[in-house]
Design an enzyme around this catalytic site. Structure first.
Site, mmCIF file in Angstrom:
data_model
loop_
_atom_site.group_PDB
_atom_site.id
_atom_site.type_symbol
_atom_site.label_atom_id
_atom_site.label_comp_id
_atom_site.label_asym_id
_atom_site.label_seq_id
_atom_site.Cartn_x
_atom_site.Cartn_y
_atom_site.Cartn_z
ATOM 1 C CD GLU A 167 -30.621 -32.382 -134.319
ATOM 2 O OE1 GLU A 167 -31.735 -31.022 -134.784
ATOM 3 O OE2 GLU A 167 -30.426 -32.983 -135.124
ATOM 4 C CD GLU A 356 -31.068 -36.768 -137.552
ATOM 5 O OE1 GLU A 356 -30.369 -35.818 -138.572
ATOM 6 O OE2 GLU A 356 -31.843 -37.183 -137.568
HETATM 7 C C1 BGC Z 1 -33.192 -33.500 -137.859
HETATM 8 C C2 BGC Z 1 -34.097 -34.224 -139.362
HETATM 9 C C3 BGC Z 1 -34.049 -33.444 -139.806
HETATM 10 C C4 BGC Z 1 -32.554 -32.529 -139.939
HETATM 11 C C5 BGC Z 1 -32.266 -32.211 -141.264
HETATM 12 C C6 BGC Z 1 -32.470 -32.854 -138.084
HETATM 13 O O1 BGC Z 1 -31.551 -31.987 -136.935
HETATM 14 O O2 BGC Z 1 -33.697 -34.582 -137.028
HETATM 15 O O3 BGC Z 1 -35.102 -34.363 -138.542
HETATM 16 O O4 BGC Z 1 -34.368 -33.823 -141.274
HETATM 17 O O5 BGC Z 1 -32.079 -32.189 -139.227
HETATM 18 O O6 BGC Z 1 -33.093 -30.424 -141.674
#
Ligand code: BGC
Length: 445
Positions: A167, A356
């Site tokens: 990101e 993610e």
């Molecule tokens: C990030 C993670 C973070 C997650 C939740 C993502 O944007 O890559 O490192 O923990 O969001 O906030």
């Protein structure tokens, strides 16, 4: 009922983590400080003065934790390499212990039949580089390339799946425009110069991996959020368009060779004039094998003349009385589907992996059990939405849940728990949550 068979037998199921959030051993075994180690020492920057010094102590517990990934039924373990663990000063001197540590992590994965997906940059710039301007400095590109080359040459025989960046919008906006993340810089000038260097670094990283690693599968990740105008008035529509340029299009379009979306947001055009490297369209472009999408929330946007430059304002889920997570992020699986479709519509996006997705809730460990039914419901909704996009022809080949275990959630400290496994930060005892068992059942039955 959701069934893994619906996603196809090749579909990759994984969990994602990041070095700073889990490793600990922040200043030992030869590791140099990262900007998060020093940022955490600044008063008021992180909730409850939490810091990543110990985190989940994955550095010492990696064997058990990797076994947990296997136990839960996942095939992929995504983790990141802490730049300052392998290059304590960001460049030059190499830390042998750091190099050895990631060999051990990779070997442990391979022994268990897990596929390592390695992220090169998950927000933890070495402090030595941050001190000299970090992502705003022209020199960062040469330094990043040195780091990528070292990792590619060192681990390239064993690791085939690489993610150059996590990101870029996240760390450039939070760290260089809003000052809420390390290094705590603010302002548009810092932000836009970080943006251009990060965009170049991302593509350079891809090229280095391509030339150094045989049969590499190379990706990078982007945060993405459906931007929903509050009304259909022209002012709200235009405000939503600007936010879409900023949050969704700013990084992917130059990566795909389209340049920055200047036509839809004139501010970008103004910056193009003042920055000499801004127009390096070719160097910002790389033909990634896959694009990682990371989604946590949609944003509802309203015009607001008082907000400088962007003239837009978020109408929070809470005030709209929408279901939301502990972070205040709206739970809206339709918006997940919509944003996947938006990114899939770019002709040069060949393959998408959801690298993610997940949620923080108010988890409590009671008598050895964490009853996180809300998280199970969340995953069912989001997986169903992803399946719909996949069935409509989007080439989605994998999904990685965020995250293996509760960890250091950046400026939120340890209060926001996103894990499938509960972590007691005093004892480092791990307890599989009900959602972890849900995944196990889903993936193995
Ligand atoms: C990030 C993670 C973070 C997650 C939740 C993502 O944007 O890559 O490192 O923990 O969001 O906030």
């Amino acid at each position: 009922m959701l069934n893994t068979a619906d996603f196809g037998s090749d579909f990759l199921w994984g969990v994602a983590t990041a070095a700073t959030q889990i490793e600990g051993a922040a200043n030992t075994y030869g590791k140099g400080l990262s900007m998060w180690d020093t940022f955490a020492k600044r008063k008021g920057k992180i909730k409850k003065s939490h810091h990543p010094q110990i985190a989940c102590d994955f550095y010492h517990n990696y064997k058990n934790d990797i076994l947990l990934v296997k136990t839960l039924g996942f095939k992929v373990f995504r983790f990141s390499i802490a730049w300052s663990r392998v290059l304590p000063f960001g460049k030059g001197q190499v830390n042998k212990d750091g190099i050895a540590f990631y060999h051990k992590v990779i070997d442990e994965c391979l022994q268990h039949g897990l596929i390592p997906y390695v992220t090169l940059y998950h927000w933890d710039l070495p402090e030595a580089l941050a001190k000299n301007g970090g992502w705003t400095a022209y020199s960062i590109n040469a330094d990043f390339n040195e780091f990528v080359l070292l990792c590619a040459k060192t681990y390239g025989d064993k690791v085939k799946n690489w993610i150059v960046m996590n990101e870029p919008f996240g760390f450039t906006s939070l760290g260089y425009m809003l000052g809420i993340h390390a290094p705590g810089e603010t302002g548009l000038t810092n932000f836009f110069s970080a943006v251009q260097h990060a965009t170049i670094a991302q593509a350079d990283g891809g090229r280095i991996l391509r030339s150094e690693v045989k049969n590499a599968n190379i990706g990078t990740t982007f945060s993405c959020s459906e931007i929903i105008p509050y009304t259909h008035n022209e002012t709200d529509l235009l405000a939503a368009k600007r936010v879409d340029c900023l949050m969704n299009r700013l990084f992917i379009e130059p990566t795909l060779g389209m340049g920055f979306p200047t036509a839809d947001w004139d501010v970008l055009e103004k910056f193009a004039v003042s920055h000499s490297t801004w127009r390096h369209k070719e160097r910002m472009t790389f033909d990634f094998d896959f694009i990682g999408l990371q989604n946590y929330f949609p944003l509802v946007i309203k015009f607001n003349a008082f907000i400088p430059v962007i003239q837009a304002w978020e109408v929070k889920a809470k005030s709209r009385k929408k279901p939301h997570t502990k972070m205040g992020w709206e739970i809206n699986a339709d918006s997940f589907y919509n944003i996947i479709k938006q990114f899939a519509a770019y002709p040069n996006v060949k393959e998408i992996i959801i690298t993610e997705n997940g949620a923080a809730f108010n988890d409590k460990l009671v008598n050895g059990i964490v009853n996180d039914d809300e998280r199970i419901a969340y995953f069912i909704l989001y997986l169903t939405a992803m399946l719909k996009a996949k069935n409509e022809g989007v080439n989605i080949t994998g999904y990685m849940a965020w995250t293996l275990m509760d960890n250091f959630e950046w400026a939120e400290g340890y209060e926001a728990r996103f894990g499938l496994v509960y972590n007691d930060f005093e004892t480092q005892e791990r307890t599989i949550k009900k959602s972890g068992y849900w995944w196990q059942e889903f993936l193995t039955k």
